[in-house]
Structure formats: C-alpha cells, structure tokens
Write a protein that holds these residues in place. Sequence first.
Motif, PDB file in Angstrom:
ATOM      1  N   ARG A  69      29.681 -31.114  23.119  1.00 25.62           N
ATOM      2  CA  ARG A  69      30.544 -29.952  22.865  1.00 25.62           C
ATOM      3  C   ARG A  69      30.516 -29.533  21.397  1.00 25.62           C
ATOM      4  N   PHE A  70      30.524 -30.500  20.480  1.00 23.29           N
ATOM      5  CA  PHE A  70      30.496 -30.152  19.049  1.00 23.29           C
ATOM      6  C   PHE A  70      29.161 -29.518  18.650  1.00 23.29           C
ATOM      7  N   LEU A  71      28.065 -30.017  19.196  1.00 27.13           N
ATOM      8  CA  LEU A  71      26.761 -29.421  18.890  1.00 27.13           C
ATOM      9  C   LEU A  71      26.666 -28.005  19.455  1.00 27.13           C
ATOM     10  N   ILE A  72      27.192 -27.802  20.656  1.00 30.41           N
ATOM     11  CA  ILE A  72      27.221 -26.465  21.243  1.00 30.41           C
ATOM     12  C   ILE A  72      28.138 -25.552  20.427  1.00 30.41           C
ATOM     13  N   LEU A  73      29.216 -26.094  19.901  1.00 31.30           N
ATOM     14  CA  LEU A  73      30.123 -25.322  19.048  1.00 31.30           C
ATOM     15  C   LEU A  73      29.392 -24.827  17.798  1.00 31.30           C
ATOM     16  N   PHE A  74      28.615 -25.695  17.181  1.00 33.58           N
ATOM     17  CA  PHE A  74      27.823 -25.292  16.018  1.00 33.58           C
ATOM     18  C   PHE A  74      26.864 -24.164  16.397  1.00 33.58           C
ATOM     19  N   ASN A  75      26.192 -24.320  17.529  1.00 35.78           N
ATOM     20  CA  ASN A  75      25.284 -23.299  18.029  1.00 35.78           C
ATOM     21  C   ASN A  75      26.015 -21.971  18.212  1.00 35.78           C
ATOM     22  N   SER A  76      27.213 -22.020  18.747  1.00 37.04           N
ATOM     23  CA  SER A  76      27.991 -20.794  18.960  1.00 37.04           C
ATOM     24  C   SER A  76      28.297 -20.078  17.652  1.00 37.04           C
ATOM     25  N   PHE A  77      28.597 -20.825  16.608  1.00 35.69           N
ATOM     26  CA  PHE A  77      28.847 -20.190  15.304  1.00 35.69           C
ATOM     27  C   PHE A  77      27.572 -19.518  14.768  1.00 35.69           C
ATOM     28  N   CYS A  78      26.423 -20.157  14.982  1.00 33.83           N
ATOM     29  CA  CYS A  78      25.146 -19.542  14.571  1.00 33.83           C
ATOM     30  C   CYS A  78      24.921 -18.229  15.308  1.00 33.83           C
ATOM     31  N   TRP A  79      25.112 -18.245  16.632  1.00 34.48           N
ATOM     32  CA  TRP A  79      24.898 -17.044  17.433  1.00 34.48           C
ATOM     33  C   TRP A  79      25.960 -15.982  17.174  1.00 34.48           C
ATOM     34  N   TYR A  82      18.866 -30.316  21.292  1.00 36.85           N
ATOM     35  CA  TYR A  82      19.072 -31.753  21.065  1.00 36.85           C
ATOM     36  C   TYR A  82      20.320 -32.217  21.818  1.00 36.85           C
ATOM     37  N   GLY A  83      21.400 -31.460  21.687  1.00 36.46           N
ATOM     38  CA  GLY A  83      22.648 -31.829  22.342  1.00 36.46           C
ATOM     39  C   GLY A  83      22.524 -31.921  23.850  1.00 36.46           C
ATOM     40  N   LEU A  84      21.868 -30.940  24.463  1.00 35.87           N
ATOM     41  CA  LEU A  84      21.747 -30.914  25.917  1.00 35.87           C
ATOM     42  C   LEU A  84      20.868 -32.040  26.455  1.00 35.87           C
ATOM     43  N   PHE A  85      19.900 -32.484  25.656  1.00 34.11           N
ATOM     44  CA  PHE A  85      19.007 -33.536  26.120  1.00 34.11           C
ATOM     45  C   PHE A  85      19.466 -34.940  25.736  1.00 34.11           C
ATOM     46  N   LYS A  86      20.161 -35.067  24.639  1.00 36.84           N
ATOM     47  CA  LYS A  86      20.425 -36.403  24.121  1.00 36.84           C
ATOM     48  C   LYS A  86      21.897 -36.783  24.005  1.00 36.84           C
ATOM     49  N   THR A  87      22.803 -35.864  24.336  1.00 35.90           N
ATOM     50  CA  THR A  87      24.219 -36.191  24.193  1.00 35.90           C
ATOM     51  C   THR A  87      24.995 -35.744  25.422  1.00 35.90           C
ATOM     52  N   ASP A  88      26.243 -36.102  25.458  1.00 39.73           N
ATOM     53  CA  ASP A  88      27.158 -35.673  26.508  1.00 39.73           C
ATOM     54  C   ASP A  88      28.569 -35.716  25.926  1.00 39.73           C
ATOM     55  N   GLY A  89      29.527 -35.285  26.696  1.00 39.20           N
ATOM     56  CA  GLY A  89      30.917 -35.377  26.278  1.00 39.20           C
ATOM     57  C   GLY A  89      31.214 -34.612  24.992  1.00 39.20           C
ATOM     58  N   LEU A  90      31.991 -35.248  24.124  1.00 38.54           N
ATOM     59  CA  LEU A  90      32.427 -34.590  22.885  1.00 38.54           C
ATOM     60  C   LEU A  90      31.272 -34.239  21.957  1.00 38.54           C
ATOM     61  N   THR A  91      30.305 -35.122  21.835  1.00 44.29           N
ATOM     62  CA  THR A  91      29.178 -34.841  20.945  1.00 44.29           C
ATOM     63  C   THR A  91      28.445 -33.583  21.400  1.00 44.29           C
TER      64      THR A  91
END
Length: 166
Positions: free
Chosen positions: A119-129, A108-117
């Motif tokens: 990065r925060f969604l990717i950060l959440f993903n990193s905690f899951c992984w 969702y983040g890669l397709f629908k957001t940019d910038g800080l949003t």
Amino acid sequence: MPELDFAQSIGIVAFLIGATAFLHQDGNKFRLHLTFFQIVLCSHFILMGAITAAIGCGISALRSYASTKTQSGYVMGLFIALLWIMGLPNLQYSYELLTIFGASVATYGLFKTDGLTLRFLILFNSFCWLTNNLLLGSIGGTMMEATFIVVNLYTITNLIKQARET
C-alpha cells in the motif's frame, strides 16, 4: 481549465472504475481491479496524446495481471525494463519521468510485497501520477489519483488497526 471532451470523459470513466480498487484488502482482488482500471486509463491517455503515460498504463495493466499469477523477480524485472525502454524515448516533458519511476516502484511492490508495504509503495506511485496528471491537465486522472491517495490512506489506517488488534 481543461475542456470536457471524449478523451476527458474516458478519463472520468476510468476514475469511476478505479475509485473502488483500493477498498480491496485482498491483494489479488486489488491487482485484478487495477488491471481493468489501467486498460481504460490507457485509452484515456492515448486519446489525450500522452504517449508515455499510455505506455506506462498499458505495461502496468499487463504487470498487474501478471502479478496475480507469479511473484517472479525475473518477470518483475522484465516489466520494469519495458517501462524504461519504451517510456524514455517517448518523453515529451520532463515531468513524464515521474510516471515511469512511479510505475517501476509500484511494479516492485506488486511483485515483491503485500499488505502495508504494498500500500505504501502504491501510495508513492499515486503521488507521482497525481503530479503528472495535474501538469497534463487530465481531469479524470487527477480526480482518480487524489481519490486513490485518500482511499489508500483509509485502507492503510484499517490495516494498521487490524495489525494492532492481533
């Protein structure tokens, strides 16, 4: 402590490739770097026998590349559906569900957001992984996600500083 074998070595190579991805402030460069990293990481998970993680990485590599070409909600939905349709039947452990959920949020983040949003969604993903990789015993994967979290937080801090200056 996991043994350093060929599979773990590939994971460490993936870590070295991925360690610089979050330094990109340009969204497209970030997405392309993630694509290459995810291809190498996919091979690591295949060698480790972690099929759900490998599926997640393979789909994520295609998704990261596709997100440089389109921001289509339809394409995004297709990748999220693939993650769940291909990932769920291959679950061996309940914690592997985190990889599917985290990858869906990142999609969702890669397709629908940019910038800080983004990065925060990717950060959440990193905690899951990170959780998955710790429980799996992936040395490179654990080092990578921990580094991603730190570097991503560094980039988030810089983006916030830049936004305040303008």
